[in-house]
Motif scaffolding. Sequence first.
Motif, PDB file in Angstrom:
ATOM      1  N   PRO A 161      60.294  14.230  25.628  1.00 46.22           N
ATOM      2  CA  PRO A 161      60.211  14.223  24.074  1.00 46.22           C
ATOM      3  C   PRO A 161      59.051  14.875  23.628  1.00 46.22           C
ATOM      4  O   PRO A 161      58.236  15.388  24.416  1.00 46.22           O
ATOM      5  CB  PRO A 161      59.819  12.571  23.895  1.00 46.22           C
ATOM      6  N   GLU A 162      58.958  15.176  22.021  1.00 45.83           N
ATOM      7  CA  GLU A 162      58.057  15.434  21.702  1.00 45.83           C
ATOM      8  C   GLU A 162      56.398  15.497  22.124  1.00 45.83           C
ATOM      9  O   GLU A 162      55.654  16.449  22.314  1.00 45.83           O
ATOM     10  CB  GLU A 162      58.114  15.342  20.125  1.00 45.83           C
ATOM     11  N   ASP A 163      56.178  14.245  22.537  1.00 46.69           N
ATOM     12  CA  ASP A 163      54.767  13.827  22.664  1.00 46.69           C
ATOM     13  C   ASP A 163      54.677  14.157  24.309  1.00 46.69           C
ATOM     14  O   ASP A 163      53.733  13.642  24.882  1.00 46.69           O
ATOM     15  CB  ASP A 163      54.319  12.442  22.266  1.00 46.69           C
ATOM     16  N   GLY A 164      55.632  14.532  24.912  1.00 46.29           N
ATOM     17  CA  GLY A 164      55.487  14.587  26.436  1.00 46.29           C
ATOM     18  C   GLY A 164      56.540  15.795  26.965  1.00 46.29           C
ATOM     19  O   GLY A 164      57.176  15.454  28.133  1.00 46.29           O
ATOM     20  N   ARG A 165      56.418  16.746  26.471  1.00 41.33           N
ATOM     21  CA  ARG A 165      57.046  17.939  26.841  1.00 41.33           C
ATOM     22  C   ARG A 165      56.682  18.339  28.187  1.00 41.33           C
ATOM     23  O   ARG A 165      55.503  18.461  28.772  1.00 41.33           O
ATOM     24  CB  ARG A 165      56.876  19.210  25.860  1.00 41.33           C
ATOM     25  N   VAL A 166      57.910  18.739  29.027  1.00 38.42           N
ATOM     26  CA  VAL A 166      57.709  19.619  30.398  1.00 38.42           C
ATOM     27  C   VAL A 166      57.238  20.958  30.111  1.00 38.42           C
ATOM     28  O   VAL A 166      56.461  21.419  30.779  1.00 38.42           O
ATOM     29  CB  VAL A 166      59.093  19.561  31.087  1.00 38.42           C
ATOM     30  N   ILE A 167      57.992  21.725  29.362  1.00 39.97           N
ATOM     31  CA  ILE A 167      57.775  23.000  28.801  1.00 39.97           C
ATOM     32  C   ILE A 167      56.482  23.359  27.973  1.00 39.97           C
ATOM     33  O   ILE A 167      56.535  22.750  26.882  1.00 39.97           O
ATOM     34  CB  ILE A 167      59.093  23.861  28.526  1.00 39.97           C
ATOM     35  N   LYS A 168      55.608  23.786  28.457  1.00 44.35           N
ATOM     36  CA  LYS A 168      54.383  24.311  27.725  1.00 44.35           C
ATOM     37  C   LYS A 168      54.449  25.454  26.874  1.00 44.35           C
ATOM     38  O   LYS A 168      54.268  25.513  25.510  1.00 44.35           O
ATOM     39  CB  LYS A 168      53.069  24.062  28.614  1.00 44.35           C
ATOM     40  N   GLU A 169      55.117  26.417  27.519  1.00 46.76           N
ATOM     41  CA  GLU A 169      55.161  27.665  26.739  1.00 46.76           C
ATOM     42  C   GLU A 169      56.340  28.753  27.307  1.00 46.76           C
ATOM     43  O   GLU A 169      56.431  28.659  28.496  1.00 46.76           O
ATOM     44  CB  GLU A 169      53.834  28.688  26.819  1.00 46.76           C
ATOM     45  N   VAL A 170      56.905  29.280  26.638  1.00 47.54           N
ATOM     46  CA  VAL A 170      57.940  30.387  26.909  1.00 47.54           C
ATOM     47  C   VAL A 170      57.649  31.693  26.051  1.00 47.54           C
ATOM     48  O   VAL A 170      57.257  31.660  25.081  1.00 47.54           O
ATOM     49  CB  VAL A 170      59.328  30.049  26.585  1.00 47.54           C
ATOM     50  N   LYS A 171      57.327  32.669  27.091  1.00 50.80           N
ATOM     51  CA  LYS A 171      56.900  34.152  26.455  1.00 50.80           C
ATOM     52  C   LYS A 171      57.736  35.292  27.100  1.00 50.80           C
ATOM     53  O   LYS A 171      58.033  35.166  28.307  1.00 50.80           O
ATOM     54  CB  LYS A 171      55.580  34.185  26.422  1.00 50.80           C
ATOM     55  N   ALA A 172      57.940  36.064  26.439  1.00 47.40           N
ATOM     56  CA  ALA A 172      58.412  37.471  27.006  1.00 47.40           C
ATOM     57  C   ALA A 172      57.226  38.202  27.371  1.00 47.40           C
ATOM     58  O   ALA A 172      56.623  38.901  26.610  1.00 47.40           O
ATOM     59  CB  ALA A 172      59.357  38.069  25.952  1.00 47.40           C
ATOM     60  N   THR A 173      57.110  38.772  28.540  1.00 50.00           N
ATOM     61  CA  THR A 173      56.436  39.818  28.997  1.00 50.00           C
ATOM     62  C   THR A 173      56.847  41.179  28.804  1.00 50.00           C
ATOM     63  O   THR A 173      56.047  41.975  29.078  1.00 50.00           O
ATOM     64  CB  THR A 173      55.957  39.331  30.424  1.00 50.00           C
ATOM     65  N   ASP A 174      58.118  41.481  29.039  1.00 53.62           N
ATOM     66  CA  ASP A 174      58.491  42.694  28.799  1.00 53.62           C
ATOM     67  C   ASP A 174      59.956  42.358  28.206  1.00 53.62           C
ATOM     68  O   ASP A 174      60.427  41.405  28.151  1.00 53.62           O
ATOM     69  CB  ASP A 174      58.608  43.610  29.806  1.00 53.62           C
ATOM     70  N   GLU A 175      60.923  43.343  28.141  1.00 52.79           N
ATOM     71  CA  GLU A 175      62.253  43.350  27.376  1.00 52.79           C
ATOM     72  C   GLU A 175      63.196  42.419  28.528  1.00 52.79           C
ATOM     73  O   GLU A 175      64.070  41.729  28.098  1.00 52.79           O
ATOM     74  CB  GLU A 175      62.841  44.816  27.339  1.00 52.79           C
ATOM     75  N   THR A 176      62.992  42.427  29.688  1.00 48.88           N
ATOM     76  CA  THR A 176      63.678  41.656  30.621  1.00 48.88           C
ATOM     77  C   THR A 176      63.010  40.785  31.594  1.00 48.88           C
ATOM     78  O   THR A 176      63.559  40.339  32.517  1.00 48.88           O
ATOM     79  CB  THR A 176      64.491  42.645  31.364  1.00 48.88           C
ATOM     80  N   THR A 177      61.924  40.302  30.860  1.00 52.50           N
ATOM     81  CA  THR A 177      61.287  39.283  31.641  1.00 52.50           C
ATOM     82  C   THR A 177      60.681  38.220  30.904  1.00 52.50           C
ATOM     83  O   THR A 177      60.037  38.605  29.853  1.00 52.50           O
ATOM     84  CB  THR A 177      59.941  39.923  32.419  1.00 52.50           C
ATOM     85  N   VAL A 178      60.966  36.944  31.435  1.00 52.97           N
ATOM     86  CA  VAL A 178      60.599  35.855  30.589  1.00 52.97           C
ATOM     87  C   VAL A 178      59.679  34.883  31.499  1.00 52.97           C
ATOM     88  O   VAL A 178      60.252  34.535  32.466  1.00 52.97           O
ATOM     89  CB  VAL A 178      61.696  35.027  29.690  1.00 52.97           C
ATOM     90  N   GLU A 179      58.663  34.593  31.110  1.00 50.08           N
ATOM     91  CA  GLU A 179      57.818  33.511  31.726  1.00 50.08           C
ATOM     92  C   GLU A 179      57.728  31.988  31.251  1.00 50.08           C
ATOM     93  O   GLU A 179      57.322  31.770  29.902  1.00 50.08           O
ATOM     94  CB  GLU A 179      56.210  34.089  31.828  1.00 50.08           C
ATOM     95  N   PHE A 180      57.999  30.942  32.131  1.00 52.26           N
ATOM     96  CA  PHE A 180      57.722  29.614  31.624  1.00 52.26           C
ATOM     97  C   PHE A 180      56.799  29.164  31.962  1.00 52.26           C
ATOM     98  O   PHE A 180      56.540  29.078  33.386  1.00 52.26           O
ATOM     99  CB  PHE A 180      59.194  28.704  31.859  1.00 52.26           C
ATOM    100  N   THR A 181      55.808  28.629  31.297  1.00 51.38           N
ATOM    101  CA  THR A 181      54.812  27.731  32.004  1.00 51.38           C
ATOM    102  C   THR A 181      55.000  26.130  31.509  1.00 51.38           C
ATOM    103  O   THR A 181      55.286  25.910  30.335  1.00 51.38           O
ATOM    104  CB  THR A 181      53.382  28.252  31.017  1.00 51.38           C
TER     105      THR A 181
END
Length: 548
Positions: A161-181
């Motif tokens: 839930p909102e106050d306990g998210r597993v996913i902290k951040e999702v960002k694109a490092t280039d056109e075909t690469t995505v990083e989940f923290t």
Amino acid sequence: MRKKWMSGVLTMALSTVLVLSGCSSNESGENTPAPAEGNDPPTEAVAQDTMIMGRGGDSVALDPAIVTDGESLKIGHQVFDSLLDYKEGGTEVVPGLAESWEISADGLKYVFKLKSGVKFHDGTDFNAEAVVFNFNRWGDPASEYKFEGDSFDYYDSMFGPEDGRVIKEVKATDETTVEFTLNQPQAPFLQNIAMTPFGIASPTAIQEKKENFKSEPVGTGPFVFKEWKRNDSITLEKNADYWKEGLPKLNKVIVRSIPDNTARFNALQNGEIDVMEDLNPDDLSILEGNSELQKIERPPFNVAYIGFNFKKKPFDNVKVRQALNHAVNKQAIIDAFFAGQAEPAVNPMPPTLWGYNDTIEDYPYDLEKAKALLAEAGFPDGLPDPVTFYAMPVSRPYMPDGKKVAEAIQADFEKIGVTTNIESPEWATYLDDAKAGEKDDIYMLGWTGDNGDPDNFLYTLLDKDAIPGNNRSFYVNEELHVLLTDAQKEIDQEKRAELYKQAQAIIKEDAPWIPLVHTTPILAGKSNLKGFVPSPLGSESYAGAYFE
């Protein structure tokens, strides 16, 4: 389109060509002779290229991110692709829109390498920014693309839930690469990412269509959405630019809603549809005796249950819930309505799933024990007021006829002094009411596993984090919550299994449900339908289906 019709069209077209040829001149000035009567060249049979699927209920919405019902997700499976997928006919994770991935040693970072050259149905490029857009939309409660009435229940159930998210951040490092923290390790993270609710949608389409996106979906999947006739049919057409070579094999899929199981089977026998879900168990012998049809079994991976609404008294009393567990004759229900295609459910997850606790014994059918527990709860003469019992209005893979099963349970409850009023509003209203918990006292629902992990049954359906959402009982147990969240963080599967076994013991004692049955769902189709591989997860891609 049917083979006979197509052959007729080709024959007419060929005849027209021959007549026109006979009226033209060749180089020598002679007319081309007409073929002798009865000697027309044979026409080559054309394979059927449209599949009509019959199912028990309509979709609630066509944006898979905002729904939890299986009928909606079946369409989502055709229109959208997720970053990962499941192996055909199983639960093993395989590449999807992401062709590879890497995981950090601490389990807090996932890097996905995406396929290049993929486009959404509207021509928008699929890339890392599109992935970021979708995950931010689901995870941000203030997102401008979370439209009125929408809720991302699956995201909250699978990633906290909102106050306990597993996913902290999702960002694109280039056109075909995505990083989940991640904020914390999550053992079933890859299993979760592969689920249909996390199919990647066109950002352009969401921005342009806004609220209408839920009825006009745009993804990268094998089929393109064309038309939705509410409570009747949904039409999908081949994605000619699909990124999986050679797929889909069909040009068109029409998904028809035919609520009555018998009417659906009659439509199959009459050639009005090509394949159907949720065959009545009583019709199995007819199916097996028809050489023009085939039986298709979905691997069992589900549970049907009666849930108690903890918001309503006296169902906040554990003795009342245990009493009603003792008052349901599961085997009689199976014998009467499932024709041997089910087994009694003891726990809220199927026995085929790892982590299942087979040492737990069911509440035996014992009306005298049920009466004694009601007396201990302060109701020696039964419950004083009628109970509102919500029974499913549509057939589901785990429940072929909810109303008839509810009537059987109603008769058992009557024997211990519990009177029920059965209500079955239409499917979308039914789900909304059960989620709100204001109208029902007890309700009938079920669940087909989404991803092959116990977390998807226990945490998704019974943890406090799933309120509001899939925890329609509003059941809260803090000890259970600790076990389930610890199991998410634990990487060792044997240790996770032990945690889940402890969780099932707590759930058995608290009795938030009456687990009813686990079924082997039966589908039926024309004998010349090939490449249709049913998934244990309740919905499968139609991309590989074709007709001989």
